[in-house]
Design a protein around this motif. Structure first.
Motif, PDB file in Angstrom:
ATOM      1  N   LEU A 219      -4.543   5.069  -0.213  1.00 54.62           N
ATOM      2  CA  LEU A 219      -3.690   3.902   0.020  1.00 54.62           C
ATOM      3  C   LEU A 219      -2.712   4.129   1.168  1.00 54.62           C
ATOM      4  CD1 LEU A 219      -3.018   2.776  -3.653  1.00 54.62           C
ATOM      5  CD2 LEU A 219      -4.511   1.692  -1.967  1.00 54.62           C
TER       6      LEU A 219
ATOM      7  N   TRP B  11      -8.575  -6.566   0.118  1.00 57.69           N
ATOM      8  CA  TRP B  11      -9.189  -5.416   0.785  1.00 57.69           C
ATOM      9  C   TRP B  11      -9.511  -5.679   2.256  1.00 57.69           C
ATOM     10  CZ3 TRP B  11     -13.978  -5.282   3.079  1.00 57.69           C
ATOM     11  CH2 TRP B  11     -14.822  -6.366   2.827  1.00 57.69           C
TER      12      TRP B  11
ATOM     13  N   GLY C 232      -4.330   0.667   9.134  1.00 52.16           N
ATOM     14  CA  GLY C 232      -4.762   1.908   8.520  1.00 52.16           C
ATOM     15  C   GLY C 232      -6.145   2.274   9.023  1.00 52.16           C
TER      16      GLY C 232
ATOM     17  N   ARG D 180       0.829  -1.222   0.000  1.00 55.49           N
ATOM     18  CA  ARG D 180       0.000   0.000   0.000  1.00 55.49           C
ATOM     19  C   ARG D 180       0.850   1.253   0.000  1.00 55.49           C
ATOM     20  NH1 ARG D 180      -2.699  -0.308   5.126  1.00 55.49           N
ATOM     21  NH2 ARG D 180      -2.151   1.877   5.189  1.00 55.49           N
TER      22      ARG D 180
ATOM     23  N   ASP E  98      -8.989   1.857   7.614  1.00 56.60           N
ATOM     24  CA  ASP E  98     -10.036   0.872   7.317  1.00 56.60           C
ATOM     25  C   ASP E  98     -10.398   0.042   8.540  1.00 56.60           C
ATOM     26  OD1 ASP E  98     -10.479   1.522   4.692  1.00 56.60           O
ATOM     27  OD2 ASP E  98      -9.301  -0.129   3.853  1.00 56.60           O
ATOM     28  N   ARG E  99      -9.445  -0.199   9.387  1.00 48.11           N
ATOM     29  CA  ARG E  99      -9.682  -1.012  10.590  1.00 48.11           C
ATOM     30  C   ARG E  99     -10.788  -0.395  11.450  1.00 48.11           C
ATOM     31  NH1 ARG E  99      -4.771  -3.072  14.403  1.00 48.11           N
ATOM     32  NH2 ARG E  99      -5.971  -4.374  15.816  1.00 48.11           N
TER      33      ARG E  99
ATOM     34  N   GLY F  10      -4.676   4.066   4.313  1.00 50.51           N
ATOM     35  CA  GLY F  10      -5.462   2.843   4.434  1.00 50.51           C
ATOM     36  C   GLY F  10      -6.935   3.092   4.623  1.00 50.51           C
ATOM     37  N   LEU F  11      -7.487   4.050   3.889  1.00 50.98           N
ATOM     38  CA  LEU F  11      -8.918   4.364   3.971  1.00 50.98           C
ATOM     39  C   LEU F  11      -9.590   3.967   2.669  1.00 50.98           C
ATOM     40  CD1 LEU F  11     -11.261   5.577   5.565  1.00 50.98           C
ATOM     41  CD2 LEU F  11     -10.687   7.792   4.552  1.00 50.98           C
TER      42      LEU F  11
ATOM     43  N   GLY G 296      -6.065  -2.923   4.622  1.00 53.76           N
ATOM     44  CA  GLY G 296      -6.197  -1.697   5.405  1.00 53.76           C
ATOM     45  C   GLY G 296      -6.186  -1.915   6.903  1.00 53.76           C
TER      46      GLY G 296
ATOM     47  N   THR H 228      -9.356   1.182   1.148  1.00 51.24           N
ATOM     48  CA  THR H 228      -8.201   0.660   0.414  1.00 51.24           C
ATOM     49  C   THR H 228      -8.599  -0.048  -0.868  1.00 51.24           C
ATOM     50  OG1 THR H 228      -6.971   0.437   2.476  1.00 51.24           O
ATOM     51  CG2 THR H 228      -6.196  -0.853   0.598  1.00 51.24           C
TER      52      THR H 228
END
Length: 182
Positions: A112, A155, A162, A32, A164-165, A115-116, A159, A118
């Motif tokens: 990227l 995907w 990042g 990423r 996304d978590r 990590g949003l 993330g 992703t």
């Protein structure tokens, strides 16, 4: 009425690890960051280039498109259908496409890196890569396309280190622990 049977096929251990196991997240973080930096750097350069954004905005896209159209007849490196699209859609709207490409590259890069969203960011990066490839430009596009495609597939864990978590569970895509003892 007959009841349809649903058959679940167990995922192989390699793809299970790469695409569903958070232990692989450090690998995806590195991918990423590499791909994100490449996009951010490319887009940032375009935003600060007068031929892309500014008084002469669109000149770079127009020149690029004209070169791609020439490749479609001279070397056949660009498919005729894509040259037609470039000539009739992109060239007349070069300034708008320049804006979309420059800011799209920055947004993909930022998405990227932090990590949003992703998978979505990687998808749009891959879409831009394939567009450049269709236009006859190789450069780093093949490797970035491959890595972006892998990030789309990964995907769920790409993330993890990042935003996304935290964001994906709030958006209705939660992670949950599953029993892997089957």
């Amino acid at each position: 009425m007959s009841k349809k049977e649903i058959i679940y096929i167990k995922e192989n251990p390699v793809s299970q690890f790469l695409f569903s196991d958070t232990r692989s997240a450090i690998f995806w973080l590195l991918v990423r960051l590499y791909v994100g930096y490449a996009w951010l750097k490319a887009g940032w350069g375009k935003i600060h280039n007068d031929a892309w954004i500014g008084e002469n905005g669109g000149a770079a896209v127009a020149g690029f498109v004209q070169g791609a159209i020439a490749k479609s007849t001279e070397t056949k490196d660009v498919a005729g259908w894509y040259a037609t699209f470039l000539e009739n859609m992109v060239l007349p709207n070069a300034k708008g496409f320049a804006f979309i490409v420059a800011y799209g590259e920055v947004l993909v890069g930022l998405g990227l890196i932090v990590g949003l969203l992703t998978g979505i960011a990687a998808f749009f990066g891959a879409l831009m890569n394939v567009s450049f490839l269709f236009a006859g430009t190789v450069s780093t596009n093949p490797i970035l396309f491959i890595l972006a495609t892998w990030l789309v597939l990964a995907w769920k864990v790409a993330g993890w280190y990042g935003l996304d978590r935290f964001a994906l569970p709030k958006l209705g895509t939660p992670w949950s622990k599953i029993d892997t003892d089957d």
